[in-house]
Design an enzyme around this catalytic site. Structure first.
Site, mmCIF file in Angstrom:
data_model
loop_
_atom_site.group_PDB
_atom_site.id
_atom_site.type_symbol
_atom_site.label_atom_id
_atom_site.label_comp_id
_atom_site.label_asym_id
_atom_site.label_seq_id
_atom_site.Cartn_x
_atom_site.Cartn_y
_atom_site.Cartn_z
ATOM 1 N N GLY A 14 0.791 -1.236 0.000
ATOM 2 C CA GLY A 14 0.000 0.000 0.000
ATOM 3 C C GLY A 14 0.817 1.277 0.000
ATOM 4 O O GLY A 14 1.068 1.837 1.059
ATOM 5 N N PRO A 15 1.252 1.754 -1.195
ATOM 6 C CA PRO A 15 2.023 3.002 -1.255
ATOM 7 C C PRO A 15 1.104 4.229 -1.349
ATOM 8 O O PRO A 15 1.130 4.953 -2.334
ATOM 9 C CB PRO A 15 2.857 2.832 -2.520
ATOM 10 C CG PRO A 15 1.976 2.000 -3.413
ATOM 11 C CD PRO A 15 1.124 1.130 -2.537
ATOM 12 N N GLY A 19 2.453 5.104 2.949
ATOM 13 C CA GLY A 19 3.356 4.157 2.296
ATOM 14 C C GLY A 19 4.318 4.835 1.329
ATOM 15 O O GLY A 19 5.500 4.473 1.256
ATOM 16 N N GLY A 136 0.004 8.778 15.380
ATOM 17 C CA GLY A 136 0.970 9.048 14.307
ATOM 18 C C GLY A 136 2.411 9.045 14.747
ATOM 19 O O GLY A 136 2.924 8.025 15.224
ATOM 20 N N ILE A 138 3.947 10.407 17.186
ATOM 21 C CA ILE A 138 4.290 10.490 18.620
ATOM 22 C C ILE A 138 4.699 9.109 19.141
ATOM 23 O O ILE A 138 3.942 8.146 19.014
ATOM 24 C CB ILE A 138 3.096 10.983 19.469
ATOM 25 C CG1 ILE A 138 2.550 12.299 18.931
ATOM 26 C CG2 ILE A 138 3.507 11.123 20.926
ATOM 27 C CD1 ILE A 138 1.286 12.768 19.632
ATOM 28 N N ASP A 203 -12.080 5.792 14.708
ATOM 29 C CA ASP A 203 -10.612 5.753 14.654
ATOM 30 C C ASP A 203 -10.029 6.003 16.052
ATOM 31 O O ASP A 203 -9.133 5.284 16.500
ATOM 32 C CB ASP A 203 -10.115 6.806 13.650
ATOM 33 C CG ASP A 203 -8.603 6.854 13.577
ATOM 34 O OD1 ASP A 203 -8.016 5.977 12.923
ATOM 35 O OD2 ASP A 203 -7.998 7.752 14.198
ATOM 36 N N LYS A 207 -7.895 3.413 18.579
ATOM 37 C CA LYS A 207 -6.633 3.777 19.248
ATOM 38 C C LYS A 207 -6.777 3.650 20.766
ATOM 39 O O LYS A 207 -5.857 3.188 21.448
ATOM 40 C CB LYS A 207 -6.249 5.203 18.866
ATOM 41 C CG LYS A 207 -5.830 5.334 17.405
ATOM 42 C CD LYS A 207 -5.831 6.782 16.971
ATOM 43 C CE LYS A 207 -5.352 6.939 15.532
ATOM 44 N NZ LYS A 207 -5.577 8.275 14.990
HETATM 45 N N1 LIG Z 1 -2.823 9.078 6.817
HETATM 46 C C1 LIG Z 1 -2.475 9.179 8.092
HETATM 47 O O1 LIG Z 1 -2.262 10.284 8.614
HETATM 48 C C2 LIG Z 1 -2.336 7.962 8.933
HETATM 49 C C3 LIG Z 1 -2.715 6.724 8.499
HETATM 50 N N2 LIG Z 1 -2.578 5.636 9.315
HETATM 51 C C4 LIG Z 1 -2.947 4.321 8.830
HETATM 52 O O2 LIG Z 1 -2.059 3.958 7.782
HETATM 53 C C5 LIG Z 1 -2.721 3.123 6.847
HETATM 54 C C6 LIG Z 1 -2.611 3.758 5.469
HETATM 55 O O3 LIG Z 1 -3.209 5.018 5.507
HETATM 56 P P1 LIG Z 1 -3.053 6.051 4.279
HETATM 57 O O4 LIG Z 1 -1.690 5.969 3.734
HETATM 58 O O5 LIG Z 1 -3.563 7.330 4.785
HETATM 59 O O6 LIG Z 1 -4.105 5.427 3.269
HETATM 60 P P2 LIG Z 1 -4.229 5.669 1.690
HETATM 61 O O7 LIG Z 1 -5.650 5.420 1.359
HETATM 62 O O8 LIG Z 1 -3.616 6.953 1.286
HETATM 63 O O9 LIG Z 1 -3.308 4.528 1.076
HETATM 64 C C7 LIG Z 1 -3.660 3.173 1.084
HETATM 65 C C8 LIG Z 1 -2.826 2.448 0.059
HETATM 66 O O10 LIG Z 1 -3.140 1.078 0.134
HETATM 67 C C9 LIG Z 1 -3.621 0.638 -1.129
HETATM 68 N N3 LIG Z 1 -4.721 -0.292 -0.895
HETATM 69 C C10 LIG Z 1 -5.849 -0.063 -0.210
HETATM 70 N N4 LIG Z 1 -6.624 -1.170 -0.196
HETATM 71 C C11 LIG Z 1 -5.971 -2.076 -0.925
HETATM 72 C C12 LIG Z 1 -6.254 -3.390 -1.315
HETATM 73 N N5 LIG Z 1 -7.392 -3.976 -0.949
HETATM 74 N N6 LIG Z 1 -5.361 -4.038 -2.073
HETATM 75 C C13 LIG Z 1 -4.233 -3.437 -2.464
HETATM 76 N N7 LIG Z 1 -3.892 -2.190 -2.146
HETATM 77 C C14 LIG Z 1 -4.764 -1.518 -1.377
HETATM 78 C C15 LIG Z 1 -4.068 1.872 -1.882
HETATM 79 O O11 LIG Z 1 -3.942 1.600 -3.253
HETATM 80 P P3 LIG Z 1 -4.686 2.423 -4.366
HETATM 81 O O12 LIG Z 1 -3.874 3.668 -4.524
HETATM 82 O O13 LIG Z 1 -4.607 1.559 -5.545
HETATM 83 O O14 LIG Z 1 -6.088 2.651 -3.873
HETATM 84 C C16 LIG Z 1 -3.047 2.888 -1.357
HETATM 85 O O15 LIG Z 1 -1.836 2.766 -2.071
HETATM 86 C C17 LIG Z 1 -4.151 2.968 7.358
HETATM 87 O O16 LIG Z 1 -4.228 1.810 8.143
HETATM 88 C C18 LIG Z 1 -4.337 4.202 8.232
HETATM 89 O O17 LIG Z 1 -5.292 4.009 9.249
HETATM 90 C C19 LIG Z 1 -2.040 5.729 10.556
HETATM 91 C C20 LIG Z 1 -1.638 6.934 11.036
HETATM 92 C C21 LIG Z 1 -1.781 8.147 10.288
HETATM 93 N N1 LIG Z 2 -7.153 9.516 10.302
HETATM 94 C C1 LIG Z 2 -6.240 9.485 11.392
HETATM 95 C C2 LIG Z 2 -4.856 9.263 10.883
HETATM 96 C C3 LIG Z 2 -3.918 8.912 11.944
HETATM 97 O O1 LIG Z 2 -4.079 7.983 12.695
HETATM 98 C C4 LIG Z 2 -6.288 10.792 12.144
HETATM 99 O O2 LIG Z 2 -6.879 11.738 11.634
HETATM 100 O O3 LIG Z 2 -5.763 10.852 13.268
HETATM 101 NA NA NA Z 3 2.634 6.765 17.537
#
Ligand SMILES: NC(=O)C1=CN([C@@H]2O[C@H](COP(=O)(O)OP(=O)(O)OC[C@H]3O[C@@H](n4cnc5c(N)ncnc54)[C@H](OP(=O)(O)O)[C@@H]3O)[C@@H](O)[C@H]2O)C=CC1
Ligand SMILES: N[C@@H](CC=O)C(=O)O
Ligand code: NA
Length: 428
Positions: A14-15, A19, A136, A138, A203, A207
């Site tokens: 998941g980039p 990512g 995040g 922290i 969410d 946590k």
């Molecule tokens: N954003 C934030 O501030 C924070 C996020 N998190 C956690 O980190 C994780 C990622 O969050 P975030 O980066 O924001 O999410 P995004 O939606 O930006 O990225 C998710 C990535 O995973 C891929 N993906 C999603 N579902 C699938 C699937 N079924 N199969 C293959 N690839 C998949 C997406 O691909 P595609 O581009 O093709 O859809 C995308 O590249 C989550 O668990 C979130 O709760 C935790 C702390 C902070």
């Molecule tokens: N969606 C979450 C991302 C981090 O966990 C938030 O807003 O805190």
């Molecule tokens: Na943390």
């Protein structure tokens, strides 16, 4: 223990917002990370659903694959940043079964299926690290899980969702509409893929469940957490709060009392003078109270790609060190069996805003309702209105069940035209 110079191979699932930053930093800081780990970190592949989609300059196309199982099978460490329950759960279990350690930011998955994943990781003797899943950037999971493992944590209170803090802060400081602020939070990469998880408190509840499990050494599931989000908070509530030198914050509270443990997430009024009132934007802040350590405060960026990637990379260095030089992180600690208490048992204070008939005797009728349930009134403010008078009452601390019964009787009272909002008061 493997050969210290042999690369540690990393699978990224998941980039997305987080990512892609992890991949960028892994590449940009490759030399430093190799020196810290004692072996190079090598990206074996990046799992996506659609390999033809352009993912920007930080994601080399050659590393993309849509075969997650094959990628996981060849990795020493799997970094899960997809979010959601499936296929994340199955892929993490596959990784663990093949002997890989796992780093994840997926709080929703951990709060729902944590026990299954911890048990699998412990049985396979591999690491399961998740610093990014709570607050995040922290460092909070590690301090609670490791640094405070010799203490007794009694209370955790704080702001653990960046999106809702951003929305409430924009509404308070700049008078922005709820919908506009939410859209901005999404554009800034703070919100979950489905922002309902943020605004409805799920969410923060995930946590809170993770933190409570770590702090109280027992399994606390999502369903054990009382949860109210911010979708019912209006601009009128925000203005009324400001007029009384308070701000509205979405709080997560986990407490251990003589009767058991109680975990809740809800919006609350916080006095302007309280440190939590000064937490702006997507920042998070968490107070931890422990018997011997006393009070501790953690503050920093709770959301966003780059800050969250910092926490992921910290975990990645730890588990890669174990792969390169031996060792293992902590196993799950879940020996305690405190009763999980219902919200009705919580001791809290209420601020009730209502419109009442503008006639003599109304104040005493309202006061009688509070007295009927043994709820003490601390402050009464009256605001003149056109057809009705506005009344804002703040109570002393009382059991939630008595406060609820009071509000229910107020709603039924002839003296009260409308109960406009009920907010708990915390942090005094
Ligand atoms: N954003 C934030 O501030 C924070 C996020 N998190 C956690 O980190 C994780 C990622 O969050 P975030 O980066 O924001 O999410 P995004 O939606 O930006 O990225 C998710 C990535 O995973 C891929 N993906 C999603 N579902 C699938 C699937 N079924 N199969 C293959 N690839 C998949 C997406 O691909 P595609 O581009 O093709 O859809 C995308 O590249 C989550 O668990 C979130 O709760 C935790 C702390 C902070
Ligand atoms: N969606 C979450 C991302 C981090 O966990 C938030 O807003 O805190
Ligand atoms: Na943390």
């Amino acid at each position: 223990m493997s050969d210290p110079l042999k690369p540690v191979s990393i699978a990224i699932l998941g980039p997305g917002t987080v990512g892609s930053e992890v991949v960028r930093l892994l590449t940009a800081q490759a030399e430093d990370l190799a020196a810290r780990v004692g072996a190079p970190l090598e990206i074996a592949g990046i799992y996506v659903r659609d390999t033809s989609k352009d993912r920007g300059p930080n994601i080399p196309r050659a590393l993309l694959t849509d075969d997650a199982s094959a990628l996981v099978a060849k990795a020493d460490v799997v970094v899960e940043l997809m979010g959601g329950i499936e296929p994340a759960r199955t892929l993490i279990l596959e990784a663990i079964a093949s002997g890989a350690s796992v780093v994840t930011a997926n709080k929703a998955l951990l709060a729902q299926h944590g026990p299954e994943l911890y048990e699998a990781a412990d049985a396979a003797n591999v690491d399961l690290y998740f610093e990014a899943a709570v607050a995040g950037a922290i460092p909070l999971v590690r301090p609670v899980r490791e640094s405070l493992a010799g203490d007794h944590i009694s209370r955790i209170l704080g702001i653990v969702n960046g999106t809702t803090n951003y929305i409430l802060d924009e509404m308070t400081m700049r008078g922005l509409d709820y919908d506009v602020a939410l859209k901005q939070a999404q554009e800034l990469g703070y919100a979950e893929a489905d922002p309902t998880a943020d605004v409805e408190g799920h969410d923060a509840a995930a946590k809170a469940a993770i933190l409570a499990s770590l702090a109280f050494h027992q399994r606390v599931a999502m369903d054990d957490v009382y949860c109210e989000g911010i979708s019912a908070v209006t601009s009128e509530d925000v203005i009324a709060a400001r007029e009384t030198d308070q701000v509205i914050k979405l709080l997560a509270i986990a407490e251990r009392t003589a009767d058991g443990v109680a975990v809740r997430v809800h919006p609350a009024l916080v006095p302007m003078t309280h440190p939590l009132a000064g937490v702006h934007g997507a920042f998070n802040a968490v107070f931890v109270e422990a018997e011997s350590a006393g009070g501790l405060m953690f503050y920093g960026q709770g959301a966003g790609g780059t800050p969250t990637a910092s926490a992921v990379l910290g975990d990645l260095v730890s588990v890669a060190r174990h792969k390169a030089s031996g060792g293992k992180g902590p196993h799950e600690s879940n020996y305690a069996e405190h009763e999980v208490l219902p919200i009705e048992a919580a001791l809290t204070r209420y601020c009730v805003r209502m419109s009442v008939e503008d006639r003599p005797g109304v104040l005493s009728a309202v006061a009688e309702v509070f007295a009927r349930h043994d709820v003490g009134i601390e402050i009464v403010r009256q605001v003149p209105g056109q057809t009705h008078a506005g009344l804002i009452l703040s109570t002393y601390s009382a059991p939630e069940r008595d406060l609820r019964a009071t509000v229910s009787d107020l709603e039924a009272s002839d003296a009260v035209a409308e109960v406009k909002s009920v907010l708990r008061i915390e942090g005094e």
